[in-house]
Motif scaffolding. Structure first.
Motif, mmCIF file in Angstrom:
data_model
loop_
_atom_site.group_PDB
_atom_site.id
_atom_site.type_symbol
_atom_site.label_atom_id
_atom_site.label_comp_id
_atom_site.label_asym_id
_atom_site.label_seq_id
_atom_site.Cartn_x
_atom_site.Cartn_y
_atom_site.Cartn_z
ATOM 1 N N MET A 101 -5.446 -4.613 -12.868
ATOM 2 C CA MET A 101 -6.382 -5.334 -12.055
ATOM 3 C C MET A 101 -6.454 -4.992 -10.499
ATOM 4 S SD MET A 101 -5.785 -9.207 -13.431
ATOM 5 C CE MET A 101 -6.366 -9.783 -14.772
ATOM 6 N N LEU A 102 -5.217 -4.550 -9.744
ATOM 7 C CA LEU A 102 -5.313 -4.204 -8.629
ATOM 8 C C LEU A 102 -5.986 -2.740 -8.286
ATOM 9 C CD1 LEU A 102 -1.491 -5.223 -7.230
ATOM 10 C CD2 LEU A 102 -3.853 -6.150 -6.594
ATOM 11 N N THR A 103 -5.814 -2.016 -9.516
ATOM 12 C CA THR A 103 -6.448 -0.509 -9.460
ATOM 13 C C THR A 103 -7.711 -0.765 -9.578
ATOM 14 O OG1 THR A 103 -4.403 0.433 -10.495
ATOM 15 C CG2 THR A 103 -6.468 1.760 -10.628
ATOM 16 N N GLN A 104 -8.343 -1.717 -10.385
ATOM 17 C CA GLN A 104 -9.695 -1.965 -10.555
ATOM 18 C C GLN A 104 -10.311 -2.490 -9.239
ATOM 19 O OE1 GLN A 104 -11.938 -1.191 -12.786
ATOM 20 N NE2 GLN A 104 -13.721 -2.141 -11.830
ATOM 21 N N ASN A 141 -9.054 -1.815 -6.388
ATOM 22 C CA ASN A 141 -9.173 -0.482 -5.268
ATOM 23 C C ASN A 141 -10.319 0.359 -5.894
ATOM 24 O OD1 ASN A 141 -8.145 2.766 -5.558
ATOM 25 N ND2 ASN A 141 -7.899 1.645 -3.469
ATOM 26 N N ARG A 142 -10.647 0.662 -6.944
ATOM 27 C CA ARG A 142 -11.621 1.459 -7.354
ATOM 28 C C ARG A 142 -13.185 0.919 -7.210
ATOM 29 N NH1 ARG A 142 -7.321 4.026 -6.878
ATOM 30 N NH2 ARG A 142 -6.602 5.213 -8.615
ATOM 31 N N SER A 143 -13.148 -0.248 -7.273
ATOM 32 C CA SER A 143 -14.441 -0.972 -7.383
ATOM 33 C C SER A 143 -14.984 -1.392 -5.654
ATOM 34 C CB SER A 143 -14.701 -2.180 -8.126
ATOM 35 O OG SER A 143 -13.544 -3.244 -7.685
ATOM 36 N N ARG A 144 -13.870 -1.757 -5.016
ATOM 37 C CA ARG A 144 -14.418 -2.225 -3.464
ATOM 38 C C ARG A 144 -13.801 -1.330 -2.540
ATOM 39 N NH1 ARG A 144 -12.696 -8.674 -3.781
ATOM 40 N NH2 ARG A 144 -13.890 -9.359 -5.551
ATOM 41 N N GLY A 145 -12.900 -0.398 -2.948
ATOM 42 C CA GLY A 145 -12.290 0.648 -1.936
ATOM 43 C C GLY A 145 -11.308 -0.262 -1.139
ATOM 44 N N THR A 146 -10.727 -1.300 -1.494
ATOM 45 C CA THR A 146 -9.608 -2.004 -0.717
ATOM 46 C C THR A 146 -8.196 -1.037 -0.743
ATOM 47 O OG1 THR A 146 -10.220 -3.932 -1.392
ATOM 48 C CG2 THR A 146 -8.244 -4.029 -0.701
ATOM 49 N N THR A 147 -7.983 -0.829 0.610
ATOM 50 C CA THR A 147 -6.822 -0.032 0.850
ATOM 51 C C THR A 147 -5.535 -1.095 0.307
ATOM 52 O OG1 THR A 147 -7.683 1.211 2.626
ATOM 53 C CG2 THR A 147 -4.996 0.878 2.668
ATOM 54 N N ILE A 148 -4.682 -0.615 -0.585
ATOM 55 C CA ILE A 148 -3.495 -1.432 -1.163
ATOM 56 C C ILE A 148 -2.349 -0.844 -0.792
ATOM 57 C CG2 ILE A 148 -2.521 -2.171 -3.434
ATOM 58 C CD1 ILE A 148 -5.263 -2.759 -4.424
ATOM 59 N N VAL A 149 -1.276 -1.522 -0.348
ATOM 60 C CA VAL A 149 0.040 -1.042 -0.102
ATOM 61 C C VAL A 149 0.893 -1.872 -0.730
ATOM 62 C CG1 VAL A 149 1.987 -0.203 1.819
ATOM 63 C CG2 VAL A 149 -0.731 -0.214 2.129
ATOM 64 N N MET A 150 1.706 -1.455 -1.593
ATOM 65 C CA MET A 150 2.668 -2.084 -2.455
ATOM 66 C C MET A 150 4.235 -1.728 -2.452
ATOM 67 S SD MET A 150 0.853 -2.718 -6.311
ATOM 68 C CE MET A 150 0.284 -1.032 -6.353
#
Length: 271
Positions: free
Chosen positions: A182-185, A187-196
Motif C-alpha cells: 500500500m505504501l509503495t502504491q 509513492n508510485r501514484s502520488r509521488g509521496t517521499t517515504i522514509v521508513m
C-alpha cells in the motif's frame, strides 16, 4: 537527485552521549528510503530528529533548505507526516475520528470541517482499505487494521513527506506485505517521499529505492539495494555471515543468514 529533507553533520542523543554521531545525507525526493541497521544503532533516534521530536546537539536538519527548528509547528505538519512506532489512540475514538485528526494542520481556529477535509479523510481511508471500518472503535480492531488506520491518518495530512517508524511492527508476514504494498502504491501514484525504519532487511531491500545502513550511530553505507546490499555490508552492519542472492520474486538482493548451527551441520556432512 533532488532532495527536500537533509541531515547535515547531525548528532542526536537523549542527554548523555550522542546516539547519532555526525550523520550527513539527503533524502531523495519522491522515492522510498529505508533506514536499516542493528538494534540501538540510532535508526529511530534519527527518524525522530527528522520529525523534530528530538533536537540535534550539533549539526542541523533542513526541509527545503530551511532548518526545521525555524519552521512553525503547523507549517511543518503540512509538509511532513509522522507515524511513530507505538502510537496511542484516545479511548473510544472511532476510525473516522482518528483519521480526521490528520486534518488539524490544515484547519483554522474555530472552523469546522470543509469539503476538502472530508474528501481527504475519505480518500485516505479508501486508499488504506478501512472505509468499511469508519464507525468502528479503534480499540476493537486487529493489529493490521489499526496500523492501516494510523497510516490513513498520516495520509489525511496530505504531506509531501511521510516518516514511518517500523510500520510493520507486531504484524504477521501477510500484513507486513499488505502495508508495504500500500505504501509503495502511494509513492508510485502520488509521488509521496517515504522514509521508513525497518528491521526486516529483506523487506527493506525489496521495497526501498534507497537504503541508508547505520552502524553505531553513523552512516555505514547508502545507495540503491542493488549496489549496497551485499554480504560484506551485512557482516559490517549486523556482524552476521550470510549469503546474498537475487530474490526470485522481485529480483532484488535477498539475505540468507548462515548461522552457526547450519554452518557446522554442513561442515560435518562434508567431513
Amino acid at each position: 537527485m533532488e532532495s527536500v529533507l537533509a541531515v547535515r553533520e547531525a548528532s542526536v542523543g537523549y542527554g548523555g552521549s550522542p546516539v547519532v554521531k555526525g550523520v550527513d545525507f539527503c533524502i531523495p525526493s519522491g522515492q522510498i528510503s529505508v533506514l536499516i541497521g542493528a538494534n540501538a544503532c540510532g535508526k529511530s533516534t534519527l527518524l525522530k530528529a527528522m520529525a523534530r521530536l528530538l533536537k540535534p546537539t550539533s549539526g542541523e536538519i533542513t526541509l527545503n533548505g530551511t532548518r526545521i527548528d525555524k519552521i512553525s509547528t503547523k507549517a511543518l505538519a503540512r509538509q511532513l507526516g509522522l507515524l511513530p512506532q507505538t502510537p496511542i489512540a484516545p479511548e473510544g475514538i472511532t476510525v473516522s475520528e482518528l483519521v480526521g485528526r490528520g486534518r488539524f494542520p490544515h484547519r483554522s481556529f474555530l472552523r469546522g470541517f470543509t469539503k476538502e477535509d472530508y474528501t481527504a479523510v475519505a480518500e485516505s481511508m479508501d486508499s488504506m482499505k478501512v472505509s468499511d471500518l469508519a464507525d468502528r472503535s479503534v480499540d476493537e480492531l486487529s493489529g493490521g487494521q489499526r496500523q492501516r488506520v494510523w497510516i490513513a491518518m498520516a495520509l489525511a495530512q496530505r504531506t509531501d513527506i511521510l516518516l514511518l517508524d517500523e510500520p510493520t511492527t507486531y504484524l504477521d508476514v501477510a500484513h507486513q506485505i499488505e502495508i508495504l504494498d500500500m505504501l509503495t502504491q502511494l509513492n508510485r501514484s502520488r509521488g509521496t517521499t517515504i522514509v521508513m525504519v525497518l528491521h526486516e532487511v529483506n523487506l527493506a531491500a525489496r521495497y526501498a529505492d534507497h537504503l541508508f545502513a547505520m552502524r553505531d550511530g553513523k552512516l555505514a553505507a547508502s545507495g540503491s539495494p542493488e549496489k549496497i546490499f551485499t554480504e560484506s555490508l551485512v557482516k559490517d552492519v549486523f556482524s552476521l555471515e550470510s549469503v546474498v542472492s537475487p530474490d526470485p520474486v522481485s529480483g532484488m538482493p535477498m539475505m540468507f543468514p548462515r548461522g552457526r548451527y547450519h554452518s557446522e551441520s554442513i561442515l560435518r556432512k562434508n567431513i
